[in-house]
Design a protein around this motif. Structure first.
Motif, PDB file in Angstrom:
ATOM      1  N   UNK B 277       0.009  65.096  11.408  1.00 13.78           N
ATOM      2  CA  UNK B 277      -1.336  64.699  10.947  1.00 13.78           C
ATOM      3  C   UNK B 277      -2.408  65.474  11.703  1.00 13.78           C
ATOM      4  N   UNK B 278      -2.226  65.624  13.033  1.00 12.90           N
ATOM      5  CA  UNK B 278      -3.241  66.346  13.835  1.00 12.90           C
ATOM      6  C   UNK B 278      -3.319  67.798  13.360  1.00 12.90           C
ATOM      7  N   UNK B 279      -2.157  68.425  13.122  1.00 11.31           N
ATOM      8  CA  UNK B 279      -2.154  69.825  12.669  1.00 11.31           C
ATOM      9  C   UNK B 279      -2.845  69.912  11.315  1.00 11.31           C
ATOM     10  N   UNK B 280      -2.565  68.928  10.430  1.00 15.49           N
ATOM     11  CA  UNK B 280      -3.159  68.977   9.087  1.00 15.49           C
ATOM     12  C   UNK B 280      -4.674  68.850   9.183  1.00 15.49           C
ATOM     13  N   UNK B 281      -5.167  67.927  10.019  1.00 14.62           N
ATOM     14  CA  UNK B 281      -6.633  67.803  10.099  1.00 14.62           C
ATOM     15  C   UNK B 281      -7.223  69.043  10.774  1.00 14.62           C
ATOM     16  N   UNK B 282      -6.513  69.624  11.756  1.00 10.10           N
ATOM     17  CA  UNK B 282      -7.024  70.860  12.361  1.00 10.10           C
ATOM     18  C   UNK B 282      -7.139  71.956  11.307  1.00 10.10           C
ATOM     19  N   UNK B 283      -6.088  72.088  10.466  1.00 11.72           N
ATOM     20  CA  UNK B 283      -6.107  73.127   9.426  1.00 11.72           C
ATOM     21  C   UNK B 283      -7.260  72.877   8.459  1.00 11.72           C
ATOM     22  N   UNK B 284      -7.427  71.621   8.039  1.00  9.36           N
ATOM     23  CA  UNK B 284      -8.504  71.340   7.073  1.00  9.36           C
ATOM     24  C   UNK B 284      -9.845  71.725   7.665  1.00  9.36           C
TER      25      UNK B 284
END
Lengths: 108, 387, 177, 122
Positions: B277-284
Motif C-alpha cells: 500500500x505504501x509503495x502504491x501511494x508513493x507511486x500515485x
C-alpha cells in the motif's frame, strides 16, 4: 596452471563461459529428466543462457542490437511456455501422468 | 556504493533505515485503520491501552511475538514457512526505488583529522535508471507470496483463495502497466527524477501557437485524469484491498490464502500488504501529484529560500530535503487514508463481477487512454499546438 | 579483488547452483522456485552488463509471469508424490550423460569462435557501459520495425492457439456447443 | 553497479528479517502441544473429508497464460512511450502509425479473448 590474475579481471570470456555452463545445465536437464514440466523449465534455462550471451556481446561491442534480439527471444520463450503448458494440462487431463514416456502409448 | 568508507556506511545506514521505516509503518497503519474504521462507523476504536490507544501498537506486537507457533500436519513445511517471507520481499524491493526527497549535498568538511570530500546522498535506497519498470517488476512478484501460502497449507479453501487472489492480481496488473504507459507518454522518461522535475511550476502548454498558462499546478493528474482513475482502481485490486479483497473474504473462503497462518506469520503477511500500500501511494503521488514537489513552486526557489536562512550549505540542503520529505509523507498519508476510507465504505465485489471489471472495462479503457493521449499529442504537434 | 569481480562470482554461483537445482529437485515446486532464483541471477548479470531495461523486463516476463504459470500448473496438477530425479539405469543414463558432454564440447568451440569473430573489430576487452534506454527504443522502432510488427502478430496467433486448445473437446473451457 | 549491490542487500535483509524473527518467535512462544485435532486443516470446525484434487480450479491456468501474452505487449509499449515525445519532432506520422498497427493487433486479440468466452468466470 592458470595464473590467478586471469580470474581477477572479468572480461568477455567469463560471461560467455557462464552462459555456456548454464546452457549445458539446461541441456542436461532436457536429456535426463522425464517429467514434462522439468523439461520445459530446462528449455527456459537454455533460452536464458542464449540471452546472456547476446547481452554480453552487445555490452562488449557497445551496440544495442544484442539487447533488441534479447527482447524477441524473451517473447518467443514466453509464448512457447504458454502454449507448452496449455498442452501439458490437456495431456494430464487425458493421460493422468506427467511422465514423458506417455508418447510411447500414442499409436497411429 | 561509494568512493570511501564514509559514503558506503551512510548508504548502508540509509538502506537499513528505509527498510525499517516500512516495517515500523505496519503497527502505525494498523492503528490508524482501526481508529479510522471506528470513526467511520461512529464507535470508539482502541482507546484502552495508553492515550488514544497508541500503546495498542506495542500490545499487538508483543501479542504476535508470544503466540504459539505451529503448522498443520499435512502442510509442506518448507513452502508453508517460505510464503510469509516471500510476501515481504517484493514490497521492500519496490520501496527502495522510490525517490523520497531532494538529494542532500554535503560540502567538504574536516573530521577525525581528515578532510572528507563533497558527497551527494540520494534520498532513496538506490537510484536505478529505469525506475518505473523496476518498481512494476518488483510489485509483480507479489503473486508468489499468495501462491506459496495457498499451496503450502494444503487446505482446499486456502488453495482456492490463493488461485482466485493470484488471478485477480494478474488481471489488474495488466491495466496497471497500461495506465503507467500513459504517464510515460506525457513525460517521456522512465526515470522518477525526470518525471518529478517535469511536474514543477504552473500548468503550461502551447495552444494554437501561443503559450497558455493555467492556475493549476503542473501535475500529472491534470494531463492524465483517466489514467489516474485506472491506476487507483488497479492498485486497489493489486494489494487485495477492499472492495477487491474477495479472496480473503470471511464469508466465502474463510480467510483465503492465509487461513492456516496465525501469530507472527500473519503479521508478516500484513507487513507485505501494508508495504504494498505504501509503495502504491508513493507511486500515485509521483505520477499524478508531482512527487515530493511543492504544488506551484519549483525546487530551485525553495532551495534558495532555505540557503538564505541557513548559512552553512550542508544544513540548508538537509533542511530542504527534510521539508520535501515531510511533503511527500503527507501525500502518501492522504492516499493511504483513501485506501482505508474506501475499505470501510464500499461493499465487496462478486468474483465474476470483479474479474469482468478487470478484463472487460479497465483494460479496454486503459488502451483507449493510450490511443487518446498519443493522438492528442500527434494532433497537437501536427497543427502546431504542442502539449 | 574489487567489488565488481566479487559481484560477478556471487551472481555466477547463484545462477549455476539454482540452475542445477532446477534439474535435480525432487518435487516440481522446488525446481520452479530454483528457476525463479536463476531468473533473478540472470537479471542481476544484465544489470551488471549495463542493460537495466532488459534486466527489469526479464524479471517482469520470466520471474513475474512465466514461472508463476509453472507454479500454478504444479499446484493445479497437485503433484505431491516425490519422484526419483536421476534414475540410475546404468547404460541409458550413461548415454544420456555422454551425449550432452559431446554437445558441450562442440558448443565450447563455437563459443570460442564466436568470441573471436565478435571481437574482431577490436571491441575493447574492458567492458563499455551502455544504458541509454532511449537509444535502445529508437533502434527497436526504426531498424527492427518489421520484427516489432511481426511479434504482435505472433502473440495474436499464440492467443488464438491457447484459447482454442482450452476450448477443444478434451479441454477445460469447453463451451456449450 | 550501485543498484545491484543495494538490491541484493535489501533482499538478504528482508529474508533474514522474516526468517530470523520467525525462528525467534517459534523459540520464544509457548511449547507447541501437537494434538491430532488441532493440526487438522481448518474446515470451520467440521472435519473435512479429503476430496480428490479440486478439478474445478483448473480453469485458472488460462488467466495466467493470457496474462503472459498481454504482459509481453505491455513490455513493447514502454520503449515506444519513452521516445514518442522526442520522435514527434522528427517523423511524427511514422512513429504514430507504427504503434497504432501494433495496438490494433493487440485490441483484436483482446476482443477475440472476450468473444471466445474465455473470460466467463463461473
Amino acid at each position: 596452471m592458470l595464473d590467478l590474475n586471469e580470474f581477477m579481471h572479468i572480461g568477455i570470456h567469463h560471461y560467455i563461459a557462464l552462459s555456456l555452463i548454464l546452457f549445458a545445465v539446461g541441456m542436461m536437464g532436457v536429456m535426463i529428466r522425464t517429467n514434462v514440466l522439468i523439461i520445459l523449465m530446462s528449455i527456459e534455462l537454455m533460452l536464458n543462457a542464449v540471452n546472456l550471451s547476446f547481452v554480453t556481446f552487445s555490452h562488449y561491442n557497445k551496440n544495442f542490437d544484442g539487447q533488441i534480439i534479447v527482447f524477441f527471444v524473451m517473447t518467443i520463450a514466453a509464448a512457447e511456455a504458454a502454449v507448452g503448458l496449455a498442452l501439458v494440462v490437456l495431456i494430464f487431463k487425458h493421460v493422468k501422468t506427467l511422465n514423458v514416456r506417455f508418447f510411447e502409448k500414442l499409436r497411429g | 556504493m561509494g568512493q570511501d568508507g564514509f559514503e558506503t556506511t551512510i548508504n548502508l545506514i540509509k538502506l537499513l533505515l528505509i527498510f525499517l521505516a516500512m516495517i515500523q509503518a505496519v503497527p502505525v497503519l494498523v492503528w490508524v485503520e482501526r481508529r479510522g474504521s471506528a470513526f467511520i462507523q461512529d464507535r470508539f476504536g482502541p482507546n484502552r491501552v495508553g492515550p488514544l490507544g497508541l500503546m495498542q501498537l506495542l500490545a499487538d506486537a508483543v501479542k504476535f511475538i508470544f503466540k504459539e507457533e505451529f503448522s498443520p500436519n499435512k502442510s509442506v513445511r518448507a513452502i508453508y514457512y517460505m510464503a510469509p517471507v516471500a510476501a515481504l520481499v517484493p514490497a521492500a524491493l519496490a520501496l527502495g526505488a522510490l525517490p523520497l526527497s531532494t538529494p542532500i549535498h554535503v560540502a567538504p568538511f574536516e573530521w577525525l583529522g581528515r578532510s572528507w570530500g563533497p558527497y551527494t546522498f540520494e534520498m532513496q535506497s538506490f537510484d536505478i535508471p529505469v525506475g518505473i519498470v523496476y518498481v512494476l517488476a518488483a510489485s509483480s512478484l507479489g503473486v508468489y507470496g499468495l501462491l506459496l501460502a495457498g499451496w503450502g497449507s494444503s487446505n482446499k479453501y486456502s488453495l482456492m483463495g490463493a488461485l482466485r487472489a493470484s488471478a485477480q492480481m494478474m488481471s489488474y496488473e495488466l491495466s496497471l502497466g497500461l495506465s503507467v504507459v500513459g504517464t510515460i507518454l506525457v513525460f517521456g522518461s522512465l526515470d522518477f527524477h525526470t518525471i518529478i522535475k517535469a511536474q514543477e511550476g504552473f500548468m503550461h502548454f502551447h495552444l494554437f501557437g501561443s503559450e497558455i498558462q493555467i492556475f493549476l499546478p503542473n501535475w500529472g493528474i491534470f494531463y492524465q485524469p483517466l489514467a489516474a482513475i485506472i491506476f487507483v482502481v488497479a492498485v486497489f485490486a493489486e494489494s487485495n484491498r477492499l472492495p477487491f479483497d474477495l479472496p480473503e473474504a470471511e464469508g466465502e473462503l474463510v480467510a483465503g490464502f492465509h487461513t492456516e497462518y496465525g501469530g507472527f506469520k500473519l503479521l508478516l503477511f500484513f507487513m507485505g500488504e501494508y508495504g504494498h500500500m505504501i509503495v502504491a501511494s508513493g507511486l500515485f503521488s509521483i505520477f499524478y501529484l508531482g512527487g515530493y514537489g511543492l504544488p506551484w513552486v519549483d525546487t530551485i526557489t525553495v532551495t534558495e529560500f532555505f540557503s538564505g536562512i541557513f548559512s552553512h550549505s550542508t544544513t540548508a540542503s538537509i533542511v530542504t530535503s527534510i521539508f520535501y520529505l515531510v511533503l511527500f509523507l503527507i501525500k502518501i498519508a492522504l492516499f493511504i487514508w483513501l485506501f482505508m476510507w474506501v475499505r470501510w465504505s464500499l461493499p465487496r465485489f462478486k468474483y465474476d463481477r470483479l474479474m469482468d471489471l478487470g478484463w472487460k472495462t479497465l483494460m479496454p479503457l486503459a488502451l483507449f487512454n493510450i490511443i487518446l493521449t498519443a493522438s492528442i499529442m500527434f494532433l497537437a504537434h501536427f497543427i502546431h499546438w504542442g502539449v | 579483488m574489487e567489488s565488481s569481480v566479487l559481484l560477478f562470482y556471487v551472481l555466477a554461483a547463484l545462477i549455476l547452483i539454482s540452475a542445477v537445482g532446477v534439474i535435480s529437485a525432487a518435487n516440481a515446486i522446488y525446481s520452479a522456485l530454483c528457476l525463479v532464483t536463476t531468473m533473478f541471477g540472470v537479471a542481476g548479470v544484465f544489470l551488471n552488463l549495463g542493460a537495466p531495461f532488459i534486466g527489469a523486463v526479464q524479471v517482469i516476463v520470466y520471474a513475474g509471469a512465466v514461472v508463476v504459470l509453472f507454479v500454478m500448473i504444479v499446484m493445479l496438477l497437485d503433484l505431491k508424490k516425490k519422484e526419483r530425479p536421476l534414475q540410475s539405469r546404468s547404460v541409458s543414463s550413461g548415454i544420456k550423460v555422454a551425449i550432452p558432454a559431446l554437445l558441450v564440447g562442440i558448443v565450447v568451440a563455437a563459443a570460442q569462435m564466436s568470441i573471436d569473430f565478435a571481437t574482431q573489430e577490436g571491441a575493447a576487452q574492458s567492458g563499455g557501459f551502455l544504458v541509454s534506454t532511449k537509444e535502445l527504443a529508437q533502434l527497436l522502432l526504426s531498424k527492427y520495425l518489421f520484427a516489432f510488427e511481426a511479434i504482435s502478430l505472433l502473440i495474436l496467433v499464440v492467443i488464438v492457439g491457447a484459447i482454442s486448445l482450452a476450448r477443444s473437446p478434451g479441454g477445460t473451457h469447453v463451451g456449450p456447443q | 553497479m550501485v543498484p545491484l549491490i543495494a538490491i541484493m542487500v535489501i533482499t538478504v535483509l528482508a529474508t533474514l528479517f522474516g526468517a530470523a524473527l520467525l525462528f525467534f518467535v517459534s523459540k520464544v512462544g509457548p511449547k507447541v502441544k501437537i494434538s491430532e485435532i488441532k493440526s487438522l486443516s481448518y474446515e470451520c470446525g467440521l472435519v473435512g473429508e479429503e476430496k480428490k484434487s479440486t478439478k474445478v480450479s483448473v480453469k485458472f491456468y488460462l488467466v495466467a497464460i493470457l496474462f503472459i501474452l498481454f504482459d509481453i505487449e505491455i513490455i513493447f509499449l514502454y520503449p515506444w512511450a519513452i521516445i514518442y515525445n522526442d520522435m514527434l519532432t522528427t517523423n511524427a506520422v511514422f512513429i504514430f502509425s507504427e504503434m497504432m498497427v501494433f495496438m490494433a493487433v493487440l485490441l483484436f486479440g483482446l476482443f477475440y479473448v472476450w468473444r471466445s468466452g474465455a473470460l466467463r468466470w463461473d
